[in-house]
Motif scaffolding. Structure first.
Motif, PDB file in Angstrom:
ATOM      1  N   VAL A 117      12.399  -6.559  17.314  1.00 60.38           N
ATOM      2  CA  VAL A 117      13.345  -5.670  17.980  1.00 60.38           C
ATOM      3  C   VAL A 117      12.566  -4.718  18.884  1.00 60.38           C
ATOM      4  CG1 VAL A 117      15.136  -3.925  17.611  1.00 60.38           C
ATOM      5  CG2 VAL A 117      14.904  -5.794  15.999  1.00 60.38           C
ATOM      6  N   ALA A 118      13.096  -4.484  20.099  1.00 63.96           N
ATOM      7  CA  ALA A 118      12.435  -3.585  21.046  1.00 63.96           C
ATOM      8  C   ALA A 118      12.500  -2.151  20.539  1.00 63.96           C
ATOM      9  CB  ALA A 118      13.106  -3.681  22.413  1.00 63.96           C
ATOM     10  N   ALA A 119      11.488  -1.341  20.885  1.00 65.41           N
ATOM     11  CA  ALA A 119      11.390   0.036  20.398  1.00 65.41           C
ATOM     12  C   ALA A 119      12.564   0.898  20.857  1.00 65.41           C
ATOM     13  CB  ALA A 119      10.073   0.644  20.861  1.00 65.41           C
ATOM     14  N   VAL A 120      12.957   0.799  22.126  1.00 61.63           N
ATOM     15  CA  VAL A 120      14.064   1.599  22.652  1.00 61.63           C
ATOM     16  C   VAL A 120      15.367   1.232  21.950  1.00 61.63           C
ATOM     17  CG1 VAL A 120      15.465   2.033  24.720  1.00 61.63           C
ATOM     18  CG2 VAL A 120      12.981   2.006  24.877  1.00 61.63           C
ATOM     19  N   TYR A 121      15.600  -0.053  21.756  1.00 58.67           N
ATOM     20  CA  TYR A 121      16.819  -0.510  21.094  1.00 58.67           C
ATOM     21  C   TYR A 121      16.852  -0.038  19.643  1.00 58.67           C
ATOM     22  CZ  TYR A 121      20.499  -3.732  19.574  1.00 58.67           C
ATOM     23  OH  TYR A 121      21.644  -4.275  19.058  1.00 58.67           O
ATOM     24  N   SER A 122      15.728  -0.092  18.974  1.00 57.22           N
ATOM     25  CA  SER A 122      15.643   0.361  17.588  1.00 57.22           C
ATOM     26  C   SER A 122      15.937   1.856  17.498  1.00 57.22           C
ATOM     27  CB  SER A 122      14.263   0.058  17.030  1.00 57.22           C
ATOM     28  OG  SER A 122      14.151   0.497  15.709  1.00 57.22           O
ATOM     29  N   ALA A 123      15.405   2.641  18.429  1.00 53.96           N
ATOM     30  CA  ALA A 123      15.647   4.088  18.444  1.00 53.96           C
ATOM     31  C   ALA A 123      17.113   4.394  18.719  1.00 53.96           C
ATOM     32  CB  ALA A 123      14.760   4.754  19.487  1.00 53.96           C
ATOM     33  N   ALA A 171      19.547   6.361  16.139  1.00 50.51           N
ATOM     34  CA  ALA A 171      20.239   7.584  16.535  1.00 50.51           C
ATOM     35  C   ALA A 171      21.747   7.461  16.317  1.00 50.51           C
ATOM     36  CB  ALA A 171      19.944   7.916  17.992  1.00 50.51           C
ATOM     37  N   SER A 172      22.318   6.308  16.662  1.00 46.61           N
ATOM     38  CA  SER A 172      23.765   6.146  16.478  1.00 46.61           C
ATOM     39  C   SER A 172      24.129   6.094  14.996  1.00 46.61           C
ATOM     40  CB  SER A 172      24.274   4.898  17.192  1.00 46.61           C
ATOM     41  OG  SER A 172      23.747   3.737  16.598  1.00 46.61           O
ATOM     42  N   ALA A 173      23.278   5.509  14.174  1.00 49.46           N
ATOM     43  CA  ALA A 173      23.543   5.472  12.735  1.00 49.46           C
ATOM     44  C   ALA A 173      23.476   6.874  12.140  1.00 49.46           C
ATOM     45  CB  ALA A 173      22.540   4.562  12.040  1.00 49.46           C
ATOM     46  N   LYS A 174      22.509   7.669  12.572  1.00 47.09           N
ATOM     47  CA  LYS A 174      22.396   9.037  12.076  1.00 47.09           C
ATOM     48  C   LYS A 174      23.562   9.884  12.549  1.00 47.09           C
ATOM     49  CE  LYS A 174      17.412   9.019  11.524  1.00 47.09           C
ATOM     50  NZ  LYS A 174      16.111   9.462  12.052  1.00 47.09           N
ATOM     51  N   GLY A 198      22.813   7.101   6.117  1.00 45.57           N
ATOM     52  CA  GLY A 198      21.451   7.359   5.698  1.00 45.57           C
ATOM     53  C   GLY A 198      21.102   8.820   5.570  1.00 45.57           C
ATOM     54  N   ALA A 199      22.102   9.713   5.616  1.00 45.10           N
ATOM     55  CA  ALA A 199      21.811  11.139   5.569  1.00 45.10           C
ATOM     56  C   ALA A 199      21.318  11.577   4.196  1.00 45.10           C
ATOM     57  CB  ALA A 199      23.050  11.941   5.950  1.00 45.10           C
TER      58      ALA A 199
END
Length: 153
Positions: A110-116, A120-123, A128-129
């Motif tokens: 997975v690409a780094a930007v896509y993973s970030a 961010a959208s999951a948080k 995962g909080a």
């Protein structure tokens, strides 16, 4: 063993005869053609051993495959945010893809930007909080008494 040799010669003669009957071949080329057909039939079904050194990529080549925006596929050269679905469509798992193309074990899928972005959208959704929570301890309550037992008290 002679049975196998006889069958091999019969197949060679059949293939060469059919080919020569419908294609032009010079007289000096027929001997080489017969030899190549016989050798091809004799080695059919044997495993081909590939040179591992030629298969592995250099570190510089691997670094060129990985960019922050995407990862370049070694199958068709296209760039993807996530390689998992693409390589799965071609019959690979991440481990078999890395092994087939001589990539290191830690090569990302997975690409780094896509993973970030996904992180961010999951948080933002609150996933995962809290992290893993253990089972809450049950508070001991007094056992409930049946109606008769309660009246007798």
């Amino acid at each position: 063993m002679t049975d196998l040799t006889d069958r091999l010669l019969d197949m060679t003669v059949g293939i060469v005869a059919n080919y020569v009957s419908s294609n032009r071949l010079n007289a000096d080329e027929i001997g080489g053609f017969i030899k190549s057909v016989h050798q091809s039939l004799a080695t059919a079904g044997t495993a081909i051993v590939e040179d591992k050194a030629a298969k592995t990529l250099r570190d510089a080549e691997v670094r060129k495959l990985i960019t922050p925006q995407g990862i370049r596929s070694l199958i068709d050269g296209r760039t993807f945010k996530s390689l998992r679905r693409h390589i799965g469509a071609h019959g690979y798992t991440p481990e078999s893809y890395r092994e087939a193309f001589g990539l290191p074990v830690d090569f990302p899928m997975v690409a780094a930007v896509y993973s970030a972005e996904r992180s961010a959208s999951a948080k933002a959704m609150g996933l995962g909080a809290g992290g893993r929570q253990g089972k809450k301890a049950k508070v001991q309550q007094k056992p409930k008494l049946k109606r008769r037992q309660a009246r007798e008290r």
